[in-house]
Design a protein around this motif. Sequence first.
Motif, PDB file in Angstrom:
ATOM      1  N   TYR A   9       0.832  -1.207   0.000  1.00 22.16           N
ATOM      2  CA  TYR A   9       0.000   0.000   0.000  1.00 22.16           C
ATOM      3  C   TYR A   9       0.864   1.254   0.000  1.00 22.16           C
ATOM      4  O   TYR A   9       0.550   2.242  -0.647  1.00 22.16           O
ATOM      5  CB  TYR A   9      -0.953  -0.008   1.194  1.00 22.16           C
ATOM      6  CG  TYR A   9      -1.760  -1.273   1.250  1.00 22.16           C
ATOM      7  CD1 TYR A   9      -2.654  -1.606   0.234  1.00 22.16           C
ATOM      8  CD2 TYR A   9      -1.622  -2.169   2.300  1.00 22.16           C
ATOM      9  CE1 TYR A   9      -3.387  -2.778   0.268  1.00 22.16           C
ATOM     10  CE2 TYR A   9      -2.341  -3.344   2.345  1.00 22.16           C
ATOM     11  CZ  TYR A   9      -3.224  -3.652   1.331  1.00 22.16           C
ATOM     12  OH  TYR A   9      -3.935  -4.816   1.358  1.00 22.16           O
ATOM     13  N   PHE A  10       1.966   1.201   0.732  1.00 22.50           N
ATOM     14  CA  PHE A  10       2.900   2.325   0.761  1.00 22.50           C
ATOM     15  C   PHE A  10       3.452   2.582  -0.637  1.00 22.50           C
ATOM     16  O   PHE A  10       3.488   3.710  -1.110  1.00 22.50           O
ATOM     17  CB  PHE A  10       4.049   2.037   1.742  1.00 22.50           C
ATOM     18  CG  PHE A  10       4.985   3.185   1.913  1.00 22.50           C
ATOM     19  CD1 PHE A  10       4.814   4.083   2.943  1.00 22.50           C
ATOM     20  CD2 PHE A  10       6.047   3.382   1.035  1.00 22.50           C
ATOM     21  CE1 PHE A  10       5.674   5.164   3.103  1.00 22.50           C
ATOM     22  CE2 PHE A  10       6.915   4.450   1.179  1.00 22.50           C
ATOM     23  CZ  PHE A  10       6.727   5.345   2.224  1.00 22.50           C
ATOM     24  N   LEU A  15       4.070   5.733  -5.557  1.00 26.35           N
ATOM     25  CA  LEU A  15       4.067   5.842  -7.019  1.00 26.35           C
ATOM     26  C   LEU A  15       2.932   6.714  -7.549  1.00 26.35           C
ATOM     27  O   LEU A  15       2.840   6.946  -8.745  1.00 26.35           O
ATOM     28  CB  LEU A  15       3.980   4.447  -7.645  1.00 26.35           C
ATOM     29  CG  LEU A  15       5.178   3.535  -7.402  1.00 26.35           C
ATOM     30  CD1 LEU A  15       4.900   2.134  -7.945  1.00 26.35           C
ATOM     31  CD2 LEU A  15       6.441   4.121  -8.017  1.00 26.35           C
ATOM     32  N   GLY A  16       2.055   7.171  -6.666  1.00 21.15           N
ATOM     33  CA  GLY A  16       0.949   8.031  -7.077  1.00 21.15           C
ATOM     34  C   GLY A  16      -0.266   7.286  -7.593  1.00 21.15           C
ATOM     35  O   GLY A  16      -1.194   7.892  -8.110  1.00 21.15           O
ATOM     36  N   LYS A  17      -0.291   5.962  -7.456  1.00 25.61           N
ATOM     37  CA  LYS A  17      -1.415   5.162  -7.928  1.00 25.61           C
ATOM     38  C   LYS A  17      -2.565   5.133  -6.913  1.00 25.61           C
ATOM     39  O   LYS A  17      -3.705   4.943  -7.277  1.00 25.61           O
ATOM     40  CB  LYS A  17      -0.948   3.726  -8.213  1.00 25.61           C
ATOM     41  CG  LYS A  17       0.029   3.651  -9.360  1.00 25.61           C
ATOM     42  CD  LYS A  17       0.750   2.322  -9.470  1.00 25.61           C
ATOM     43  CE  LYS A  17      -0.153   1.138  -9.490  1.00 25.61           C
ATOM     44  NZ  LYS A  17       0.570  -0.122  -9.719  1.00 25.61           N
ATOM     45  N   LYS A  18      -2.249   5.298  -5.658  1.00 24.38           N
ATOM     46  CA  LYS A  18      -3.233   5.230  -4.571  1.00 24.38           C
ATOM     47  C   LYS A  18      -3.303   6.585  -3.881  1.00 24.38           C
ATOM     48  O   LYS A  18      -2.281   7.115  -3.459  1.00 24.38           O
ATOM     49  CB  LYS A  18      -2.811   4.135  -3.588  1.00 24.38           C
ATOM     50  CG  LYS A  18      -3.692   3.962  -2.391  1.00 24.38           C
ATOM     51  CD  LYS A  18      -3.156   2.807  -1.533  1.00 24.38           C
ATOM     52  CE  LYS A  18      -3.832   2.717  -0.221  1.00 24.38           C
ATOM     53  NZ  LYS A  18      -3.355   3.668   0.767  1.00 24.38           N
ATOM     54  N   LYS A  76     -20.452 -11.197   3.478  1.00 22.57           N
ATOM     55  CA  LYS A  76     -20.301 -12.183   2.401  1.00 22.57           C
ATOM     56  C   LYS A  76     -19.390 -11.668   1.286  1.00 22.57           C
ATOM     57  O   LYS A  76     -18.522 -12.382   0.805  1.00 22.57           O
ATOM     58  CB  LYS A  76     -21.673 -12.512   1.826  1.00 22.57           C
ATOM     59  CG  LYS A  76     -21.654 -13.501   0.680  1.00 22.57           C
ATOM     60  CD  LYS A  76     -23.061 -13.754   0.179  1.00 22.57           C
ATOM     61  CE  LYS A  76     -23.065 -14.629  -1.056  1.00 22.57           C
ATOM     62  NZ  LYS A  76     -24.417 -14.781  -1.603  1.00 22.57           N
ATOM     63  N   LYS A  77     -19.586 -10.418   0.873  1.00 17.72           N
ATOM     64  CA  LYS A  77     -18.904  -9.885  -0.301  1.00 17.72           C
ATOM     65  C   LYS A  77     -17.759  -8.923   0.007  1.00 17.72           C
ATOM     66  O   LYS A  77     -16.903  -8.689  -0.824  1.00 17.72           O
ATOM     67  CB  LYS A  77     -19.910  -9.172  -1.207  1.00 17.72           C
ATOM     68  CG  LYS A  77     -20.970 -10.105  -1.727  1.00 17.72           C
ATOM     69  CD  LYS A  77     -21.989  -9.367  -2.558  1.00 17.72           C
ATOM     70  CE  LYS A  77     -23.063 -10.325  -3.044  1.00 17.72           C
ATOM     71  NZ  LYS A  77     -24.108  -9.635  -3.794  1.00 17.72           N
ATOM     72  N   GLY A  78     -17.771  -8.308   1.189  1.00 20.60           N
ATOM     73  CA  GLY A  78     -16.764  -7.317   1.525  1.00 20.60           C
ATOM     74  C   GLY A  78     -17.118  -5.955   0.959  1.00 20.60           C
ATOM     75  O   GLY A  78     -18.179  -5.769   0.353  1.00 20.60           O
ATOM     76  N   ILE A  79     -16.242  -4.999   1.139  1.00 18.22           N
ATOM     77  CA  ILE A  79     -16.421  -3.637   0.645  1.00 18.22           C
ATOM     78  C   ILE A  79     -15.165  -3.274  -0.146  1.00 18.22           C
ATOM     79  O   ILE A  79     -14.048  -3.616   0.243  1.00 18.22           O
ATOM     80  CB  ILE A  79     -16.608  -2.647   1.810  1.00 18.22           C
ATOM     81  CG1 ILE A  79     -17.921  -2.935   2.532  1.00 18.22           C
ATOM     82  CG2 ILE A  79     -16.563  -1.210   1.327  1.00 18.22           C
ATOM     83  CD1 ILE A  79     -18.159  -2.068   3.734  1.00 18.22           C
ATOM     84  N   GLN A  80     -15.356  -2.577  -1.245  1.00 16.38           N
ATOM     85  CA  GLN A  80     -14.207  -2.095  -2.003  1.00 16.38           C
ATOM     86  C   GLN A  80     -14.174  -0.576  -1.975  1.00 16.38           C
ATOM     87  O   GLN A  80     -15.210   0.068  -1.883  1.00 16.38           O
ATOM     88  CB  GLN A  80     -14.238  -2.620  -3.436  1.00 16.38           C
ATOM     89  CG  GLN A  80     -15.435  -2.228  -4.246  1.00 16.38           C
ATOM     90  CD  GLN A  80     -15.426  -2.879  -5.622  1.00 16.38           C
ATOM     91  OE1 GLN A  80     -14.373  -3.269  -6.133  1.00 16.38           O
ATOM     92  NE2 GLN A  80     -16.579  -2.988  -6.232  1.00 16.38           N
ATOM     93  N   ILE A  81     -12.991  -0.050  -2.034  1.00 13.96           N
ATOM     94  CA  ILE A  81     -12.798   1.396  -2.110  1.00 13.96           C
ATOM     95  C   ILE A  81     -12.319   1.692  -3.529  1.00 13.96           C
ATOM     96  O   ILE A  81     -11.403   1.029  -4.026  1.00 13.96           O
ATOM     97  CB  ILE A  81     -11.725   1.874  -1.094  1.00 13.96           C
ATOM     98  CG1 ILE A  81     -12.134   1.524   0.318  1.00 13.96           C
ATOM     99  CG2 ILE A  81     -11.471   3.360  -1.243  1.00 13.96           C
ATOM    100  CD1 ILE A  81     -13.343   2.229   0.835  1.00 13.96           C
ATOM    101  N   ILE A  82     -12.895   2.675  -4.167  1.00 18.29           N
ATOM    102  CA  ILE A  82     -12.551   2.996  -5.533  1.00 18.29           C
ATOM    103  C   ILE A  82     -11.942   4.397  -5.574  1.00 18.29           C
ATOM    104  O   ILE A  82     -12.565   5.353  -5.118  1.00 18.29           O
ATOM    105  CB  ILE A  82     -13.812   2.929  -6.438  1.00 18.29           C
ATOM    106  CG1 ILE A  82     -14.407   1.524  -6.344  1.00 18.29           C
ATOM    107  CG2 ILE A  82     -13.465   3.319  -7.866  1.00 18.29           C
ATOM    108  CD1 ILE A  82     -15.782   1.412  -6.960  1.00 18.29           C
ATOM    109  N   SER A  83     -10.741   4.483  -6.084  1.00 17.78           N
ATOM    110  CA  SER A  83     -10.075   5.768  -6.219  1.00 17.78           C
ATOM    111  C   SER A  83     -10.390   6.345  -7.590  1.00 17.78           C
ATOM    112  O   SER A  83     -10.284   5.650  -8.600  1.00 17.78           O
ATOM    113  CB  SER A  83      -8.570   5.576  -6.061  1.00 17.78           C
ATOM    114  OG  SER A  83      -7.895   6.780  -6.161  1.00 17.78           O
ATOM    115  N   LEU A  84     -10.784   7.596  -7.638  1.00 18.99           N
ATOM    116  CA  LEU A  84     -11.175   8.242  -8.888  1.00 18.99           C
ATOM    117  C   LEU A  84     -10.271   9.435  -9.176  1.00 18.99           C
ATOM    118  O   LEU A  84      -9.748  10.073  -8.272  1.00 18.99           O
ATOM    119  CB  LEU A  84     -12.629   8.706  -8.805  1.00 18.99           C
ATOM    120  CG  LEU A  84     -13.646   7.619  -8.454  1.00 18.99           C
ATOM    121  CD1 LEU A  84     -14.994   8.247  -8.196  1.00 18.99           C
ATOM    122  CD2 LEU A  84     -13.733   6.585  -9.553  1.00 18.99           C
TER     123      LEU A  84
END
Length: 85
Positions: A9-10, A15-18, A76-84
């Motif tokens: 994650y670091f 790299l500026g992706k997250k 059951k499915k979890g949660i996702q975080i979406i970066s825009l």
Amino acid sequence: MKKKCWPEYFEAMFLGKKNYEFRLDDFEINEGDTLILEEWDPKTEQYTGRKIERKVTYVGKFRIDKLFWLEKEIMKKGIQIISLK
């Protein structure tokens, strides 16, 4: 405010992706604060010495009983975080 950040994650943030953090709401942080992420290697259980400082632009707080989905669906499915961009 300083927080540990695992290498994958670091690196993505370095790299500026997250450009987000997904954290347990166990500390106080507000827009305008500075978050210092310190790379932590869980294999060696040591800090690597790399740090990133980022200004907080938005804090969204969520409670499992106040989300849009049923708890059983989240479990059951979890949660996702979406970066825009």
